[in-house]
Design a protein around this motif. Structure first.
Motif, short mmCIF file in Angstrom:
data_model
loop_
_atom_site.label_atom_id
_atom_site.label_comp_id
_atom_site.label_asym_id
_atom_site.label_seq_id
_atom_site.Cartn_x
_atom_site.Cartn_y
_atom_site.Cartn_z
N VAL A 293 39.26 37.78 30.78
CA VAL A 293 39.91 36.57 31.61
C VAL A 293 39.14 35.41 31.99
O VAL A 293 38.12 35.88 32.53
CB VAL A 293 40.20 37.63 33.03
CG1 VAL A 293 41.06 36.74 34.27
CG2 VAL A 293 41.29 38.80 32.95
N PRO A 294 39.78 34.31 31.95
CA PRO A 294 39.03 33.18 32.05
C PRO A 294 38.41 32.97 33.49
O PRO A 294 39.21 33.26 34.52
CB PRO A 294 39.88 32.16 31.75
CG PRO A 294 40.72 32.70 30.59
CD PRO A 294 40.96 34.00 31.38
N ARG A 295 37.02 32.65 33.83
CA ARG A 295 36.68 32.34 35.11
C ARG A 295 37.57 31.26 35.78
O ARG A 295 37.57 31.33 37.04
CB ARG A 295 35.15 31.92 35.17
CG ARG A 295 34.61 31.98 36.47
CD ARG A 295 33.22 31.56 36.34
NE ARG A 295 33.40 30.12 36.46
CZ ARG A 295 32.19 29.40 36.73
NH1 ARG A 295 31.09 29.70 36.67
NH2 ARG A 295 32.30 28.04 36.72
N ASP A 296 38.08 30.24 35.03
CA ASP A 296 38.78 29.29 35.45
C ASP A 296 40.05 29.65 36.22
O ASP A 296 40.59 29.32 37.22
CB ASP A 296 38.92 28.28 34.45
CG ASP A 296 37.77 27.35 34.12
OD1 ASP A 296 36.90 27.31 34.98
OD2 ASP A 296 37.92 26.59 33.25
N PHE A 297 40.75 30.63 35.26
CA PHE A 297 41.97 31.28 35.75
C PHE A 297 41.80 31.88 37.32
O PHE A 297 42.50 31.99 38.07
CB PHE A 297 42.58 32.26 34.88
CG PHE A 297 43.82 33.14 35.44
CD1 PHE A 297 45.03 32.32 35.45
CD2 PHE A 297 43.64 34.15 35.93
CE1 PHE A 297 46.25 33.05 35.75
CE2 PHE A 297 44.79 35.05 36.58
CZ PHE A 297 45.97 34.31 36.46
N ILE A 298 40.65 32.63 37.49
CA ILE A 298 40.26 33.41 38.65
C ILE A 298 39.95 32.27 39.67
O ILE A 298 40.47 32.37 40.85
CB ILE A 298 39.21 34.42 38.55
CG1 ILE A 298 39.71 35.56 37.59
CG2 ILE A 298 38.91 34.86 39.86
CD1 ILE A 298 38.34 36.58 37.24
N ASP A 299 39.21 31.40 39.26
CA ASP A 299 38.89 30.28 40.36
C ASP A 299 39.99 29.59 40.94
O ASP A 299 40.20 29.07 41.74
CB ASP A 299 37.78 29.36 39.64
CG ASP A 299 37.15 28.54 40.61
OD1 ASP A 299 37.14 28.79 41.93
OD2 ASP A 299 36.74 27.27 40.07
N GLN A 300 41.25 29.52 40.00
CA GLN A 300 42.29 28.48 40.40
C GLN A 300 43.21 29.39 41.29
O GLN A 300 43.73 29.03 41.99
CB GLN A 300 43.12 28.22 39.11
CG GLN A 300 42.70 27.04 38.43
CD GLN A 300 43.57 26.52 37.20
OE1 GLN A 300 44.65 26.61 37.65
NE2 GLN A 300 43.18 25.94 36.27
N THR A 301 43.22 30.77 41.07
CA THR A 301 44.01 31.61 41.74
C THR A 301 43.40 32.49 42.96
O THR A 301 44.23 33.50 43.21
CB THR A 301 44.74 32.50 40.94
OG1 THR A 301 43.86 33.22 40.06
CG2 THR A 301 45.55 31.58 39.67
N ALA A 302 42.11 32.34 42.92
CA ALA A 302 41.48 33.12 44.12
C ALA A 302 40.69 32.24 44.90
O ALA A 302 40.22 31.17 44.64
CB ALA A 302 40.91 34.29 43.50
N LEU A 303 40.07 32.96 45.94
CA LEU A 303 38.93 32.33 46.61
C LEU A 303 37.54 32.91 46.26
O LEU A 303 37.29 34.05 46.87
CB LEU A 303 39.17 32.55 48.32
CG LEU A 303 40.36 31.71 48.76
CD1 LEU A 303 40.73 32.06 50.17
CD2 LEU A 303 40.14 30.29 48.50
N ILE A 304 36.75 32.35 45.60
CA ILE A 304 35.53 33.05 45.21
C ILE A 304 34.36 32.08 45.28
O ILE A 304 34.39 30.89 45.35
CB ILE A 304 35.61 33.43 43.51
CG1 ILE A 304 35.56 32.14 42.82
CG2 ILE A 304 36.73 34.43 43.25
CD1 ILE A 304 35.70 32.37 41.34
#
Length: 354
Positions: A293-304
């Motif tokens: 799972v790309p980190r960018d996908f998580i960064d776009q869709t979550a608060l990390i």
């Protein structure tokens, strides 16, 4: 922008006992969160947990994210929503979703056909019940009362606290988004990226215009984005806590031919990664799928990540038009997750976002 907390369902990692769910609930209530959302899959149900947890809160409203449409008749859903609205003193929000083919047909024994048409009729019947009318309905999917039998059109006996319990729909695809804007009071979004919210709001506005709202106005319509919350010193540490959940949805929530979350990731520009995650997950290589799972996908869709980065993303959600941000807190321990709930409220206040 209001804050909500998404507690998932009993058995979610980190909420495998009621004590954990209660601790997170109390932290959210004390920190001024507006609403707590509960989910169901094929384990715990929403109504039981909502009734239980609401007894410990002073200000938190409660919502279903979601009641599974194939799991209950629309009349049963109207009864349950009315009961919960009474229990919570007029603070229940009815979130609905069609689930997916595997759960609908495999667990509930309900064919996953014409989900948009079924949802429209389902909401029609619930609103009839809330309107204190005898429920008579003649649709493609629902016929009330049944013809040529002893049944009669009945009226809901226990009225909700309010004239209408607000109805939310969980929607991902463009047509379902339009339907949500047309017939619902709010949208429950998952893997919501502020960068792609304008496109989704445009779809909601098409539905709002069909419902007679001038220029598709979203005034009074609740745009709810659900986002993972993983506070950490750096983005990678924060993202790693959320990888397994993202992989489960992108790779495993559905079949190879029909996975709404996989299709969403592709529309967001992660086509190659979505394919890789799905292939690995369906080959039962779950750890490898999570790392794909790309980190960018998580960064776009979550608060990390660190506080400063989270603050930037909070502004992005608010500027995009999100009216309620519902977070699913992750951490290395329950105290970490409780602390994240409280810290996020502090960041919101310091940034003047609520």
């Amino acid at each position: 922008m209001d804050l909500g907390i998404n507690l998932g369902y009993w058995g979610t990692a980190g909420t495998d006992d009621l004590t954990a769910m209660k601790e997170l609930t109390l932290a959210a209530d004390d920190s001024g969160y507006r609403v707590g959302w509960l989910a169901e899959a094929y384990g715990s149900d929403v109504p039981s947990l909502a009734a239980y947890l609401s007894a410990f809160t002073k200000n938190l409203e409660w919502g279903s994210a979601v009641f599974q449409i194939p799991a209950r008749t629309p009349a049963m859903t109207a009864m349950t929503a009315a009961t919960l609205d009474k229990i919570t003193g007029g603070h229940f929000r009815l979130g609905l979703g069609v689930s997916g083919p595997q759960v609908s047909e495999g667990w509930h024994g309900v064919r996953f056909d014409d989900p948009l048409g079924r949802t429209r009729e389902y909401v029609d019947i619930i609103r009839l019940a809330f309107d204190r009318k005898n429920v008579e309905y003649h649709g493609k999917h629902f016929e009330l009362p049944l013809p040529d039998g002893p049944g009669k059109a009945l009226r809901l006996l226990l009225l909700p606290e309010r004239a209408q319990v607000p109805i939310y729909l969980a929607a991902i695809g463009p047509k379902n988004m339009e339907l949500t804007g047309e017939i619902a009071d709010g949208w429950l979004g998952i893997f919501v990226s502020p960068e792609h919210v304008p496109e989704q709001l445009a779809q909601l506005r098409i539905g709002r215009q069909k419902a007679g709202h001038a220029d598709g106005s979203l005034d009074g319509f609740d745009v709810v984005a659900t986002a993972g919350l993983s506070l950490a010193d750096d983005l990678d540490t924060g993202a790693n806590r959320l990888r397994a959940n993202a992989a489960l949805y992108i790779g495993g929530m559905g079949s190879r031919k029909k996975n709404f979350y996989n299709a969403l990731a592709r529309r967001m520009g992660f086509d190659e990664a979505a394919q890789q995650v799905q292939d690995l997950f369906l080959d039962r290589k779950h750890r490898e799928a999570a790392m794909a799972v790309p980190r960018d996908f998580i960064d776009q869709t979550a608060l990390i990540g660190p506080r400063e980065h989270v603050a930037e993303r909070l502004h992005a959600y608010a500027d995009a038009g999100v009216t309620t941000l519902s977070v699913a807190p992750a951490g290395d321990s329950l105290p970490d997750r409780v602390a994240a709930v409280r810290t996020l409220a502090e960041i919101m206040d310091s940034e003047g976002l609520r």
